[in-house]
Write an enzyme that holds these catalytic residues in place. Sequence first.
Site, PDB file in Angstrom:
ATOM      1  N   THR A  18       0.831  -1.206   0.000  1.00  0.00           N
ATOM      2  CA  THR A  18       0.000   0.000   0.000  1.00  0.00           C
ATOM      3  C   THR A  18       0.866   1.257   0.000  1.00  0.00           C
ATOM      4  O   THR A  18       0.527   2.258  -0.613  1.00  0.00           O
ATOM      5  CB  THR A  18      -0.912   0.026   1.253  1.00  0.00           C
ATOM      6  OG1 THR A  18      -1.579  -1.233   1.382  1.00  0.00           O
ATOM      7  CG2 THR A  18      -1.934   1.130   1.166  1.00  0.00           C
ATOM      8  N   ARG A  22       7.665  -2.581   2.930  1.00  0.00           N
ATOM      9  CA  ARG A  22       7.793  -2.682   4.397  1.00  0.00           C
ATOM     10  C   ARG A  22       8.164  -4.091   4.768  1.00  0.00           C
ATOM     11  O   ARG A  22       7.505  -5.049   4.346  1.00  0.00           O
ATOM     12  CB  ARG A  22       6.481  -2.314   5.075  1.00  0.00           C
ATOM     13  CG  ARG A  22       6.310  -0.834   5.076  1.00  0.00           C
ATOM     14  CD  ARG A  22       5.198  -0.369   5.956  1.00  0.00           C
ATOM     15  NE  ARG A  22       4.876   0.967   5.503  1.00  0.00           N
ATOM     16  CZ  ARG A  22       3.853   1.672   5.883  1.00  0.00           C
ATOM     17  NH1 ARG A  22       3.017   1.178   6.768  1.00  0.00           N
ATOM     18  NH2 ARG A  22       3.655   2.876   5.419  1.00  0.00           N
ATOM     19  N   SER A 113       6.036   3.964   8.869  1.00  0.00           N
ATOM     20  CA  SER A 113       4.876   4.692   9.360  1.00  0.00           C
ATOM     21  C   SER A 113       4.468   4.320  10.783  1.00  0.00           C
ATOM     22  O   SER A 113       5.255   4.479  11.711  1.00  0.00           O
ATOM     23  CB  SER A 113       3.729   4.479   8.382  1.00  0.00           C
ATOM     24  OG  SER A 113       2.692   5.352   8.662  1.00  0.00           O
ATOM     25  N   HIS A 114       3.261   3.758  10.934  1.00  0.00           N
ATOM     26  CA  HIS A 114       2.741   3.456  12.267  1.00  0.00           C
ATOM     27  C   HIS A 114       3.245   2.110  12.790  1.00  0.00           C
ATOM     28  O   HIS A 114       2.960   1.761  13.930  1.00  0.00           O
ATOM     29  CB  HIS A 114       1.216   3.429  12.207  1.00  0.00           C
ATOM     30  CG  HIS A 114       0.716   2.421  11.220  1.00  0.00           C
ATOM     31  ND1 HIS A 114       0.868   2.608   9.870  1.00  0.00           N
ATOM     32  CD2 HIS A 114       0.131   1.221  11.380  1.00  0.00           C
ATOM     33  CE1 HIS A 114       0.383   1.552   9.234  1.00  0.00           C
ATOM     34  NE2 HIS A 114      -0.067   0.693  10.124  1.00  0.00           N
ATOM     35  N   ASP A 277       1.442   9.942  13.836  1.00  0.00           N
ATOM     36  CA  ASP A 277       2.076   8.621  13.786  1.00  0.00           C
ATOM     37  C   ASP A 277       3.592   8.711  13.548  1.00  0.00           C
ATOM     38  O   ASP A 277       4.169   9.802  13.593  1.00  0.00           O
ATOM     39  CB  ASP A 277       1.412   7.748  12.727  1.00  0.00           C
ATOM     40  CG  ASP A 277       1.747   8.185  11.311  1.00  0.00           C
ATOM     41  OD1 ASP A 277       2.032   9.386  11.124  1.00  0.00           O
ATOM     42  OD2 ASP A 277       1.743   7.338  10.403  1.00  0.00           O
ATOM     43  N   ASP A 279       5.654   8.625  11.013  1.00  0.00           N
ATOM     44  CA  ASP A 279       6.219   9.502   9.991  1.00  0.00           C
ATOM     45  C   ASP A 279       5.429  10.788   9.807  1.00  0.00           C
ATOM     46  O   ASP A 279       5.689  11.546   8.870  1.00  0.00           O
ATOM     47  CB  ASP A 279       6.345   8.754   8.663  1.00  0.00           C
ATOM     48  CG  ASP A 279       4.999   8.269   8.143  1.00  0.00           C
ATOM     49  OD1 ASP A 279       4.097   8.024   8.969  1.00  0.00           O
ATOM     50  OD2 ASP A 279       4.842   8.128   6.918  1.00  0.00           O
ATOM     51  N   ASP A 281       2.218  11.453   9.029  1.00  0.00           N
ATOM     52  CA  ASP A 281       1.170  11.688   8.037  1.00  0.00           C
ATOM     53  C   ASP A 281      -0.241  11.386   8.558  1.00  0.00           C
ATOM     54  O   ASP A 281      -1.217  11.752   7.926  1.00  0.00           O
ATOM     55  CB  ASP A 281       1.457  10.949   6.709  1.00  0.00           C
ATOM     56  CG  ASP A 281       1.658   9.460   6.881  1.00  0.00           C
ATOM     57  OD1 ASP A 281       1.522   8.955   8.006  1.00  0.00           O
ATOM     58  OD2 ASP A 281       1.982   8.792   5.865  1.00  0.00           O
ATOM     59  N   ARG A 282      -0.343  10.721   9.717  1.00  0.00           N
ATOM     60  CA  ARG A 282      -1.674  10.435  10.259  1.00  0.00           C
ATOM     61  C   ARG A 282      -2.035  11.386  11.397  1.00  0.00           C
ATOM     62  O   ARG A 282      -1.146  12.006  11.993  1.00  0.00           O
ATOM     63  CB  ARG A 282      -1.741   9.009  10.812  1.00  0.00           C
ATOM     64  CG  ARG A 282      -1.535   7.953   9.764  1.00  0.00           C
ATOM     65  CD  ARG A 282      -1.778   6.583  10.354  1.00  0.00           C
ATOM     66  NE  ARG A 282      -1.603   5.570   9.334  1.00  0.00           N
ATOM     67  CZ  ARG A 282      -2.089   4.342   9.400  1.00  0.00           C
ATOM     68  NH1 ARG A 282      -2.773   3.968  10.472  1.00  0.00           N
ATOM     69  NH2 ARG A 282      -1.893   3.492   8.429  1.00  0.00           N
ATOM     70  N   GLU A 363      -8.635   9.234   4.481  1.00  0.00           N
ATOM     71  CA  GLU A 363      -8.843   7.803   4.672  1.00  0.00           C
ATOM     72  C   GLU A 363      -9.289   7.527   6.101  1.00  0.00           C
ATOM     73  O   GLU A 363      -8.903   8.239   7.030  1.00  0.00           O
ATOM     74  CB  GLU A 363      -7.540   7.047   4.415  1.00  0.00           C
ATOM     75  CG  GLU A 363      -7.034   7.140   3.000  1.00  0.00           C
ATOM     76  CD  GLU A 363      -5.886   6.168   2.763  1.00  0.00           C
ATOM     77  OE1 GLU A 363      -6.150   5.055   2.321  1.00  0.00           O
ATOM     78  OE2 GLU A 363      -4.729   6.525   3.042  1.00  0.00           O
ATOM     79  N   LYS A 376      -0.616  12.471   2.911  1.00  0.00           N
ATOM     80  CA  LYS A 376      -1.447  12.877   4.024  1.00  0.00           C
ATOM     81  C   LYS A 376      -0.553  13.605   5.022  1.00  0.00           C
ATOM     82  O   LYS A 376       0.651  13.424   5.030  1.00  0.00           O
ATOM     83  CB  LYS A 376      -2.162  11.684   4.642  1.00  0.00           C
ATOM     84  CG  LYS A 376      -1.328  10.475   4.971  1.00  0.00           C
ATOM     85  CD  LYS A 376      -2.270   9.297   5.237  1.00  0.00           C
ATOM     86  CE  LYS A 376      -1.574   8.135   5.909  1.00  0.00           C
ATOM     87  NZ  LYS A 376      -1.154   7.109   4.970  1.00  0.00           N
TER      88      LYS A 376
HETATM   89  C1  VG1 Z   1      -2.923   1.190   5.815  1.00  0.00           C
HETATM   90  C2  VG1 Z   1      -4.190   2.006   5.805  1.00  0.00           C
HETATM   91  C3  VG1 Z   1      -4.212   2.925   4.592  1.00  0.00           C
HETATM   92  C4  VG1 Z   1      -2.943   3.787   4.576  1.00  0.00           C
HETATM   93  C5  VG1 Z   1      -1.722   2.900   4.649  1.00  0.00           C
HETATM   94  C6  VG1 Z   1      -0.439   3.709   4.748  1.00  0.00           C
HETATM   95  O1  VG1 Z   1      -2.889   0.356   4.678  1.00  0.00           O
HETATM   96  O2  VG1 Z   1      -5.321   1.170   5.809  1.00  0.00           O
HETATM   97  O3  VG1 Z   1      -5.373   3.709   4.645  1.00  0.00           O
HETATM   98  O4  VG1 Z   1      -2.897   4.561   3.407  1.00  0.00           O
HETATM   99  O5  VG1 Z   1      -1.798   2.054   5.788  1.00  0.00           O
HETATM  100  O6  VG1 Z   1      -0.487   4.600   5.831  1.00  0.00           O
HETATM  101  P1  VG1 Z   1      -3.295  -1.203   4.721  1.00  0.00           P
HETATM  102  O7  VG1 Z   1      -3.005  -1.710   3.349  1.00  0.00           O
HETATM  103  O8  VG1 Z   1      -2.458  -1.820   5.801  1.00  0.00           O
HETATM  104  O9  VG1 Z   1      -4.734  -1.245   5.081  1.00  0.00           O
HETATM  105  V1  VG1 Z   1       0.918   4.948   6.699  1.00  0.00           V
HETATM  106  O10 VG1 Z   1       0.589   6.227   7.761  1.00  0.00           O
HETATM  107  O11 VG1 Z   1       1.213   3.448   7.291  1.00  0.00           O
HETATM  108  O12 VG1 Z   1       1.978   5.388   5.487  1.00  0.00           O
HETATM  109 CO    CO Z   2       2.200   7.166   8.431  1.00  0.00          CO
END
Ligand code: VG1
Ligand code: CO
Length: 543
Positions: A18, A22, A113-114, A277, A279, A281-282, A363, A376
């Site tokens: 996504t 990772r 990210s998170h 979060d 990085d 962006d959340r 999202e 984001k």
């Molecule tokens: C998750 C979220 C998605 C977001 C992605 C990256 O993806 O559901 O909405 O864009 O993380 O966010 P998934 O495929 O695990 O559902 V971040 O802040 O991790 O860059």
């Molecule tokens: Co993030």
Amino acid sequence: MEQMTIKTTPIEGQKPGTSGLRKPTRTFMSAHYLENYVQAIFNGIGGVAGKTLVLGGDGRFFNDRAIQVILRMAAANGVAHMIVGQGGILSTPAASNLIIQHKTDGGLILSASHNPGGIDADFGLKYNVPAGGPAPEDVTAEIFAQTTTLSEYKILEAQDVDLSTLGSSDLAGMRIEIVDPVHDWADLMETLFDFDAIRALFAGGFTFRFDAMHAVTGPYAEDVFVNRLGAPQGTVLNGTPSPDFGGGHPDPNPIWAKPLVDLVMGPDAPDFAAASDGDGDRNMILGKGLYVTPSDSLALLAANAHLAPAYKDGLAGVARSMPTSRAVDRVATAKGLDCYETPTGWKFFGNLLDAGRITICGEESAGTSSDHVREKDGLWAILLWLNILAVRKKPVLDLVRAHWAEFGRNFYARYDYEGIEAESANTLFSGLRDALPGLVGGELGGRIVETADEFSYHDPVDGSVSSAQGIRLTLSGGGRIVFRLSGTGTVGATLRVYLEEATDDPAAVDWDQTEVLAPLAALADDVAGIARITGRTAPDVIA
Ligand code: VG1
Ligand code: CO
């Protein structure tokens, strides 16, 4: 300094998900892993000779080492100019901003990210395009194709570059420019929002707590909230970034940011609270006694954005990812705005933003942003909330209730089943796929199944098609259930089940979300056979 060409062989599984690639940190640290992937990116974008790139990450474990490797590889591949965040640090939205402002050829962002950080946690790397956003699917497909045929990579033998001092230096003919990670992004925020109004809000005694969760946003939040907006010292909690995020998950939701949620539910609740979060962006939005779901936050921001200077003339349109609640659709309908539904992941908003079709998008996973960057932006969303609060001068709870009363209410929750076996996940999805045609028009839990399909996105700007983006059922009376698999996990499969009920009943402002959604949760289990196939009787996380 010697230029070296190192022989290598393809490494399996270097497929971006996504949001970039990772993997467990130890995987990224294993022989040739990072190098192969970086060379695949360079090859996949048609080479990098003479190009300018932005480089930085969220500061998690291995960020510093990875940056040094990337710099040596960039120099060996002929990059002309690297713009690097001081200390190797850049929040994701700040990186996007630098890519755009300096008119570069894109950038590399190091982040998972998170996901938690540390040698036994996760690491990640993604390429963003010159427009500033995450690479679209045709680009990630080309990068992945490169990983499967790679036979060598180029790297320089050199000492570590000093990343701590601002200014320019040279590495084998490549100019390295170390920039302040915060400054340009914070200046951009001043152009978007009414800083005077927010300053007056704080001067009037309005109380606010921001939890940086030991992640990248600490310095950004200190600069903007405390230095530039005059919020008192102590406003920013956990503001010192750490490579393992203080041992926690830097995920701003009621589970991982529980101390902040407890604070707003308790007697010493501030007027407003928020978190971001790993990085940056959340965002998570809280008021006294209230958690605002990200889907509601997106809708409320869309409805009130005109109160901030940058959006005073209204919005071009809005967009949300498919699983995100349809609360923002109601705002779009009421205001006569175009509303787009995209697959999960920020990369799908890029074309709509570039084409000027939308101004704000978001999202359900707590990402919201506008056309100011192509990522984001957690602190942007928090600043827009502050701007709205400064103008409306009402408590968060009142604003949210008034929003529901005006537009209707969408109840929403996401159930995550983590680490399930890939085989169970496949069985579950193929079972659902087979069942779809027979479900339409039938009855489920006493309600009519109005639609049952698998989401395919037809990008209205470039005509590309992205299929298999989640299975969705809509039920009479405004119910919806969505099933999809996560594309950011690093171990096993994560099943996400998204539950939504929508109502126009004015009394719904007082209804309890868990109660409202309980029947849908049971239906979801029933129709997909979650317990039967995975053995799980309850989700690991409810977000
Ligand atoms: C998750 C979220 C998605 C977001 C992605 C990256 O993806 O559901 O909405 O864009 O993380 O966010 P998934 O495929 O695990 O559902 V971040 O802040 O991790 O860059
Ligand atoms: Co993030």
